[in-house]
Design an enzyme around this catalytic site. Structure first.
Site, PDB file in Angstrom:
ATOM      1  N   VAL A  39       5.672 -52.983 -18.430  1.00 12.49           N
ATOM      2  CA  VAL A  39       4.580 -52.777 -17.470  1.00 12.49           C
ATOM      3  C   VAL A  39       4.006 -51.361 -17.581  1.00 12.49           C
ATOM      4  CG1 VAL A  39       5.449 -54.531 -15.882  1.00 12.49           C
ATOM      5  CG2 VAL A  39       6.082 -52.141 -15.517  1.00 12.49           C
ATOM      6  N   THR A  64      16.257 -39.722 -26.978  1.00  7.43           N
ATOM      7  CA  THR A  64      15.144 -40.652 -26.806  1.00  7.43           C
ATOM      8  C   THR A  64      14.255 -40.248 -25.641  1.00  7.43           C
ATOM      9  OG1 THR A  64      16.317 -42.516 -27.787  1.00  7.43           O
ATOM     10  CG2 THR A  64      14.561 -43.043 -26.243  1.00  7.43           C
ATOM     11  N   HIS A 104       2.296 -34.095   8.005  1.00  4.90           N
ATOM     12  CA  HIS A 104       1.071 -34.892   8.076  1.00  4.90           C
ATOM     13  C   HIS A 104      -0.094 -34.091   7.503  1.00  4.90           C
ATOM     14  CE1 HIS A 104      -1.911 -37.673   9.711  1.00  4.90           C
ATOM     15  NE2 HIS A 104      -2.583 -36.604  10.127  1.00  4.90           N
ATOM     16  N   ILE A 136       9.559 -50.853 -19.288  1.00  4.56           N
ATOM     17  CA  ILE A 136       8.818 -50.383 -20.458  1.00  4.56           C
ATOM     18  C   ILE A 136       7.547 -51.198 -20.646  1.00  4.56           C
ATOM     19  CG2 ILE A 136       8.914 -50.045 -22.961  1.00  4.56           C
ATOM     20  CD1 ILE A 136      11.965 -49.705 -22.639  1.00  4.56           C
TER      21      ILE A 136
END
Length: 487
Positions: A210, A71, A464, A208
C-alpha cells in the site's frame, strides 16, 4: 518497511548477507583474544546492539558485507518514506486551490526525486558511520558465517566472541514459481526506478504494497492492488482496513480483494496478471510485495544447533537461542518485521549480555505505522484480539471521527481514532487513520504500555489545535464524558 517496514524492514546486506561500515577492515583482536560481543549483520538490530554494547564498555566486532544501516536505511524505510513525502508534496500542489492557493503542477522529475532520496540516506549513513567509529567498534567488512558457538568466519578469517548476536535481517520474498526480473520487480528494484510507470499492479496489500501504491498514485500512475486476503493491511484492526479501502477508492487506487494471484505473462513492454477467477490486469510492471523472509539460509545456523522454523530463528523472551551464548534479533526472529523492533532488540540484547537484566520486550506494545496517504498507525490489541483475550462482552470500543478535530479539518484529512479497552480496565489498543497520524502513535504507545485507563488520559490537557487532541477526545468519550463526540 515500518514494515513489512514497513516493512517495515530491518535487515542487513545484499541477499540477506550480514551490511559495510567502511571500505577498510578494522580488526584489532589479538591472537587468541575473544571479543565480548561479535555481531553478524549491521542493520537496525545489529548496529543498535553494537552501539549499546560499546557504551557499556564491552568490546565489539560488527561484521557486515554491505553497508551499516542495512535494508531500512538503504533499501527500505528511509528511501521509501522520502518518496512518499515527495508524493505528498505533489498531491498538495495538485489540490492547493482548495486552500485558496493557485499553483500549477508540472510533473515529477524522477531524477530529482531520487537525488533528494539519496541525499537523505547519505546524510544518515554518514552520521551512523561516525557513531560507530566514535564508539571504537571494530568493523569487519565481509560475508560472515557462523562456524562455531562462539565463532564467525569472515572470508576465511575467524572472529571469536564470548557472546554472538545474529542480526542478518530479511529479504524481499516472492511466490513459488514467480521469478523476479524484467517488468516483475520487488521493493528494492522499485526504489531504484528512474522512470514513473503509467500503470502498475501491486501484488500484496500489506504495508509495503500500500505504501508503493500510494506513492505511485501520487506520482501520476494508475495503480491496482491485488490482495488474496479480504482486506488491505490485513494485520490491522478491521476498522482501519475498511477505512483505508474507502480512502484509496476516493484517491482512485483500485484493488482486488479475496482472490489469489494465478500467474503473470511478461513482455518487453509490460505484464499481464491473471487471478484464479480468470480476471486479468495489464500494466507497465508488477511489484511483488508479498512480505519479507528471514535471511538465515546457508549461514551455518542449523549446523550449530539453532532451532529454525520456516527460516526464522527461535528464541526465548530474552532473545536467547538456547545454544551457548548465541542471541538473535530483528527480522530473523518470529514476529513483527519492523526496523524499530530490531533496534529495540539490539539494545535489549546488549544490556542482557552486560548483566543489566532488562525487561523483556512485549510484542503487542510495539507501535506500527503504514506511511501511505492516509497514514495507518496502531499499537496494542485489535478489537478482535481483545475479544479473544477478554471475551466478546469484556471489551469496550470507541471511535472518534477526525471530523470533530480542528487541526484535521485545517489539513482537510478524514479518518478516526479507535480505542479498545478491557471492560472497566485499561486501554489495550490504539488504532488511528488519517494524515500524519503516525506522529500520534507515541502517546498511543505510552497509553498501552503503561496500561492507562481512559480516565487517566482524559485528565491530561492536550494542546489545541492539534491532531493529538483526537486521542484526548477519544479518551474523554470512553471515560463517559464526550465533549465533541457521541458516546
Amino acid at each position: 518497511m515500518s514494515a513489512e517496514d514497513s516493512a517495515k524492514m530491518d535487515g542487513a546486506g545484499k541477499h540477506g548477507s550480514p551490511g559495510t561500515v567502511d571500505e577498510e577492515t578494522h580488526v584489532t583482536q589479538a591472537p587468541g583474544e575473544a571479543y565480548d560481543v561479535v555481531i553478524l549483520g549491521a542493520g537496525s538490530g545489529g548496529y543498535a546492539a553494537a552501539l549499546r554494547a560499546a557504551e557499556l564498555d564491552l568490546s565489539v566486532a560488527l561484521i557486515e558485507s554491505d553497508k551499516v544501516g542495512g535494508t531500512c536505511l538503504h533499501r527500505g524505510c528511509i528511501p521509501t518514506k522520502a518518496l512518499l513525502h515527495a508524493g505528498e508534496l505533489a498531491d498538495e500542489i495538485r489540490e492547493s486551490e482548495q486552500f485558496g492557493v493557485n499553483s500549477t503542477f508540472e510533473g515529477i522529475d524522477i531524477n530529482g526525486v531520487n537525488s533528494y532520496r539519496d541525499s537523505v540516506v547519505a546524510r544518515l549513513y554518514k552520521g551512523l558511520q561516525g557513531l560507530v567509529s566514535s564508539r571504537k567498534i571494530e568493523v569487519i567488512n565481509g560475508y560472515g558465517r557462523l562456524v562455531g558457538p562462539d565463532t564467525v568466519e569472515v572470508d576465511g578469517r575467524r572472529v571469536t566472541g564470548r557472546n554472538v548476536v545474529l542480526a542478518t535481517g530479511s529479504y524481499a520474498k516472492s511466490l513459488p514459481g514467480l521469478e523476479i526480473g524484467g517488468r516483475v520487480i520487488t521493493s528494492e528494484e522499485a526504489l531504484t526506478l528512474d522512470w514513473v510507470p503509467k500503470t502498475a499492479i501491486v501484488l500484496g496489500g500489506g504495508v509495503i504494497g500500500v505504501e508503493f501504491a500510494s506513492v505511485w498514485k501520487s506520482f501520476g500512475a494508475d495503480v491496482t492492488i491485488v490482495e488474496a486476503l479480504p482486506h488491505l493491511v490485513p494485520n490491522e484492526d478491521e476498522a482501519l482496513s475498511k477505512g483505508l479501502e474507502r480512502a484509496f477508492k476516493k484517491r482512485g487506487i483500485k484493488f482486488s480483494l479475496g482472490v489469489r494471484f494465478a500467474g503473470v505473462e511478461r513482455s518487453d513492454d509490460g505484464v499481464v496478471v491473471t487471478l484464479e477467477d480468470g480476471t486479468t490486469y495489464e500494466a507497465d510492471l508488477l511489484l511483488v510485495a508479498v512480505g519479507r523472509g528471514p535471511s538465515t539460509a546457508d549461514l551455518g545456523y542449523e549446523e550449530q544447533g539453532l532451532r529454525i522454523d520456516r527460516g526464522f530463528v527461535l528464541v526465548d523472551d530474552r532473545l536467547h537461542t538456547g545454544v551457548e551464548n548465541i542471541y538473535a534479533v530483528g527480522d530473523i526472529t518470529p514476529g513483527l518485521q519492523l526496523a524499530h523492533r530490531g533496534f529495540g532488540h539490539g539494545i535489549f540484547v546488549a544490556e542482557q549480555i552486560a548483566g543489566l537484566d532488562p525487561a523483556p520486550i512485549t510484542e503487542s506494545g510495539i507501535p506500527r505505522v503504514t506511511y501511505c496517504q492516509p497514514e495507518v498507525a496502531s499499537v496494542g490489541l485489535t478489537e478482535a484480539q481483545a475479544k479473544e483475550q477478554h471475551g466478546a462482552d469484556g471489551v469496550e470500543v470507541l471511535e472518534y471521527n477526525l471530523g470533530g478535530n480542528g487541526r484535521s479539518q485545517i489539513l482537510k484529512t478524514t479518518g478516526f481514532v479507535k480505542l479498545v479497552r478491557a471492560k472497566d480496565g485499561p486501554i489495550v489498543g490504539v488504532h488511528m487513520l488519517g494524515a500524519r497520524m503516525g506522529e500520534q502513535i507515541g502517546e498511543g504507545q505510552l497509553i498501552v504500555n503503561w496500561e492507562a485507563y481512559p480516565e487517566d488520559v482524559a485528565s491530561l490537557i492536550h494542546a489545541h489545535p492539534t491532531q493529538n487532541e483526537s486521542l484526548g477526545e477519544a479518551a474523554l468519550a470512553l471515560a463517559g464524558k464526550p465533549l465533541h463526540s457521541h458516546n
